[in-house]
Design a protein around this motif. Structure first.
Motif, mmCIF file in Angstrom:
data_model
loop_
_atom_site.group_PDB
_atom_site.id
_atom_site.type_symbol
_atom_site.label_atom_id
_atom_site.label_comp_id
_atom_site.label_asym_id
_atom_site.label_seq_id
_atom_site.Cartn_x
_atom_site.Cartn_y
_atom_site.Cartn_z
ATOM 1 N N SER A 20 0.768 -1.291 0.117
ATOM 2 C CA SER A 20 0.083 -0.002 -0.212
ATOM 3 C C SER A 20 0.831 1.257 0.045
ATOM 4 C CB SER A 20 -1.094 0.268 1.162
ATOM 5 O OG SER A 20 -1.693 -0.951 1.162
ATOM 6 N N CYS A 21 0.343 2.230 -0.556
ATOM 7 C CA CYS A 21 1.034 3.590 -0.575
ATOM 8 C C CYS A 21 0.129 4.830 -0.557
ATOM 9 C CB CYS A 21 1.900 3.855 -1.923
ATOM 10 S SG CYS A 21 2.925 5.363 -1.938
ATOM 11 N N ALA A 22 0.270 5.608 0.706
ATOM 12 C CA ALA A 22 -0.584 6.712 0.683
ATOM 13 C C ALA A 22 0.273 7.993 0.647
ATOM 14 C CB ALA A 22 -0.887 6.677 2.299
ATOM 15 N N ALA A 23 -0.457 8.949 -0.343
ATOM 16 C CA ALA A 23 -0.060 10.122 -0.753
ATOM 17 C C ALA A 23 -0.672 11.050 0.274
ATOM 18 C CB ALA A 23 -0.319 10.578 -1.971
ATOM 19 N N SER A 24 0.115 12.038 0.939
ATOM 20 C CA SER A 24 -0.507 13.130 1.845
ATOM 21 C C SER A 24 0.428 14.297 1.284
ATOM 22 C CB SER A 24 -0.106 12.873 3.292
ATOM 23 O OG SER A 24 1.427 12.972 3.185
ATOM 24 N N GLY A 25 -0.359 15.497 1.689
ATOM 25 C CA GLY A 25 0.128 16.895 1.545
ATOM 26 C C GLY A 25 -1.044 17.700 1.074
ATOM 27 N N ARG A 26 -0.651 18.771 0.276
ATOM 28 C CA ARG A 26 -1.804 19.675 -0.654
ATOM 29 C C ARG A 26 -1.722 19.150 -1.799
ATOM 30 N NH1 ARG A 26 -1.034 25.833 1.844
ATOM 31 N NH2 ARG A 26 -1.512 25.424 3.820
ATOM 32 N N ILE A 27 -2.705 18.136 -1.875
ATOM 33 C CA ILE A 27 -2.933 17.501 -3.165
ATOM 34 C C ILE A 27 -4.341 17.968 -3.825
ATOM 35 C CG2 ILE A 27 -3.472 15.256 -4.383
ATOM 36 C CD1 ILE A 27 -1.987 13.861 -1.892
ATOM 37 N N PHE A 28 -4.032 18.587 -5.203
ATOM 38 C CA PHE A 28 -5.219 18.856 -5.827
ATOM 39 C C PHE A 28 -5.648 17.769 -6.677
ATOM 40 C CE2 PHE A 28 -8.216 21.629 -7.747
ATOM 41 C CZ PHE A 28 -8.092 21.308 -9.145
ATOM 42 N N SER A 29 -4.894 17.282 -7.331
ATOM 43 C CA SER A 29 -5.164 15.907 -8.008
ATOM 44 C C SER A 29 -3.895 14.890 -8.200
ATOM 45 C CB SER A 29 -5.867 16.255 -9.341
ATOM 46 O OG SER A 29 -5.121 17.083 -10.163
ATOM 47 N N ILE A 30 -4.283 13.716 -8.484
ATOM 48 C CA ILE A 30 -3.302 12.717 -8.872
ATOM 49 C C ILE A 30 -3.567 11.947 -10.069
ATOM 50 C CG2 ILE A 30 -2.027 10.843 -8.116
ATOM 51 C CD1 ILE A 30 -2.460 11.312 -5.392
ATOM 52 N N SER A 31 -2.661 12.290 -11.159
ATOM 53 C CA SER A 31 -3.158 11.428 -12.579
ATOM 54 C C SER A 31 -2.675 10.051 -12.309
ATOM 55 C CB SER A 31 -2.507 12.207 -13.553
ATOM 56 O OG SER A 31 -0.992 12.425 -13.309
ATOM 57 N N SER A 32 -1.496 9.781 -12.378
ATOM 58 C CA SER A 32 -1.327 8.244 -12.552
ATOM 59 C C SER A 32 -0.376 8.172 -11.033
ATOM 60 C CB SER A 32 -0.261 8.065 -13.367
ATOM 61 O OG SER A 32 0.889 8.657 -13.594
ATOM 62 N N MET A 33 -0.662 6.887 -10.569
ATOM 63 C CA MET A 33 0.099 6.318 -9.648
ATOM 64 C C MET A 33 0.761 4.936 -10.109
ATOM 65 S SD MET A 33 -2.332 7.015 -6.349
ATOM 66 C CE MET A 33 -1.266 7.289 -5.049
ATOM 67 N N ASP A 34 1.856 4.781 -9.499
ATOM 68 C CA ASP A 34 2.732 3.657 -10.169
ATOM 69 C C ASP A 34 3.350 2.749 -8.979
ATOM 70 O OD1 ASP A 34 3.791 6.296 -11.849
ATOM 71 O OD2 ASP A 34 2.279 4.853 -12.875
ATOM 72 N N TRP A 35 3.639 1.596 -9.072
ATOM 73 C CA TRP A 35 4.773 0.713 -8.699
ATOM 74 C C TRP A 35 5.914 0.538 -9.499
ATOM 75 C CZ3 TRP A 35 4.608 0.133 -3.585
ATOM 76 C CH2 TRP A 35 3.547 0.404 -2.834
ATOM 77 N N TYR A 36 7.137 0.732 -8.801
ATOM 78 C CA TYR A 36 8.338 0.443 -9.402
ATOM 79 C C TYR A 36 9.115 -0.497 -8.477
ATOM 80 C CZ TYR A 36 8.352 4.248 -12.835
ATOM 81 O OH TYR A 36 7.791 5.262 -13.802
ATOM 82 N N ARG A 37 10.027 -1.526 -9.068
ATOM 83 C CA ARG A 37 11.089 -2.229 -8.159
ATOM 84 C C ARG A 37 12.234 -1.954 -8.715
ATOM 85 N NH1 ARG A 37 8.617 -8.225 -9.863
ATOM 86 N NH2 ARG A 37 9.536 -8.279 -11.999
ATOM 87 N N GLN A 38 13.128 -2.424 -7.860
ATOM 88 C CA GLN A 38 14.642 -2.480 -8.156
ATOM 89 C C GLN A 38 15.332 -3.419 -7.433
ATOM 90 O OE1 GLN A 38 16.624 1.433 -7.785
ATOM 91 N NE2 GLN A 38 18.275 0.847 -9.115
ATOM 92 N N SER A 39 16.129 -4.518 -8.083
ATOM 93 C CA SER A 39 16.786 -5.344 -7.457
ATOM 94 C C SER A 39 18.310 -5.258 -7.610
ATOM 95 C CB SER A 39 16.396 -6.745 -7.891
ATOM 96 O OG SER A 39 16.505 -6.785 -9.190
ATOM 97 N N PRO A 40 19.059 -5.814 -6.676
ATOM 98 C CA PRO A 40 20.410 -5.426 -6.671
ATOM 99 C C PRO A 40 21.201 -5.550 -7.946
ATOM 100 C CG PRO A 40 20.091 -6.332 -4.821
ATOM 101 C CD PRO A 40 18.756 -6.614 -5.726
ATOM 102 N N GLY A 41 21.808 -4.624 -8.518
ATOM 103 C CA GLY A 41 22.569 -4.581 -9.940
ATOM 104 C C GLY A 41 21.775 -4.420 -11.208
ATOM 105 N N LYS A 42 20.495 -3.933 -10.687
ATOM 106 C CA LYS A 42 19.463 -4.004 -11.872
ATOM 107 C C LYS A 42 18.930 -2.446 -11.760
ATOM 108 C CE LYS A 42 17.937 -8.682 -12.483
ATOM 109 N NZ LYS A 42 16.754 -9.642 -12.780
ATOM 110 N N GLN A 43 18.337 -2.080 -13.035
ATOM 111 C CA GLN A 43 17.657 -0.606 -13.044
ATOM 112 C C GLN A 43 16.528 -0.847 -12.546
ATOM 113 O OE1 GLN A 43 17.885 0.724 -17.129
ATOM 114 N NE2 GLN A 43 19.699 1.758 -16.796
ATOM 115 N N ARG A 44 15.888 0.295 -12.113
ATOM 116 C CA ARG A 44 14.642 0.429 -11.670
ATOM 117 C C ARG A 44 13.570 0.074 -12.678
ATOM 118 N NH1 ARG A 44 12.859 4.973 -7.323
ATOM 119 N NH2 ARG A 44 14.978 4.226 -6.349
#
Length: 123
Positions: A20-44
């Protein structure tokens, strides 16, 4: 705008985890929300993305196993990960793209990252 990720951990191959991931702050709108991953020695790498309208895209390696969802009212995004494999082991990061506001008349684009959560899948 700050993002706080949670839900990582250690699981056996074939198991499931939900991030889960929660965004906070003065948010007017969020267009896209994404998940990335990075393992050792590899690019995100991009794992999954979801628009404000609910359109989703997945990396080929996770299609059919992972599901991304979001709650626009709560500015949260989730990643349900099933049938986990050792190669899914990585630090997972959430990302959000949108518009913030200063409380008066100014709106500013933002792109924010969460702190990362470790997912380890044992064989």
């Amino acid at each position: 705008v700050q993002l706080q990720a949670s839900g990582g951990g250690l699981v056996q191959a074939g198991g499931s985890l939900r991030l889960s991931c929660a965004a906070s702050g003065r948010i007017f709108s969020i267009s896209s929300m994404d998940w990335y991953r990075q393992s050792p020695g590899k690019q995100r790498e991009l794992v999954a993305t979801i628009t404000s309208g609910g359109v989703t895209k997945y990396a080929d390696s996770v299609k059919g196993r992972f599901t991304i969802s979001r709650d626009n009212a709560k500015n949260t995004v989730h990643l349900q990960m099933n049938s986990l494999r050792p190669e899914d082991t990585a630090v997972y990061y959430c990302n959000a793209d949108g518009t913030s506001y200063d409380g008066t008349f100014y709106f500013t684009p933002f792109n924010s990252w969460g702190q990362g959560t470790q997912v380890t899948v044992s064989s």
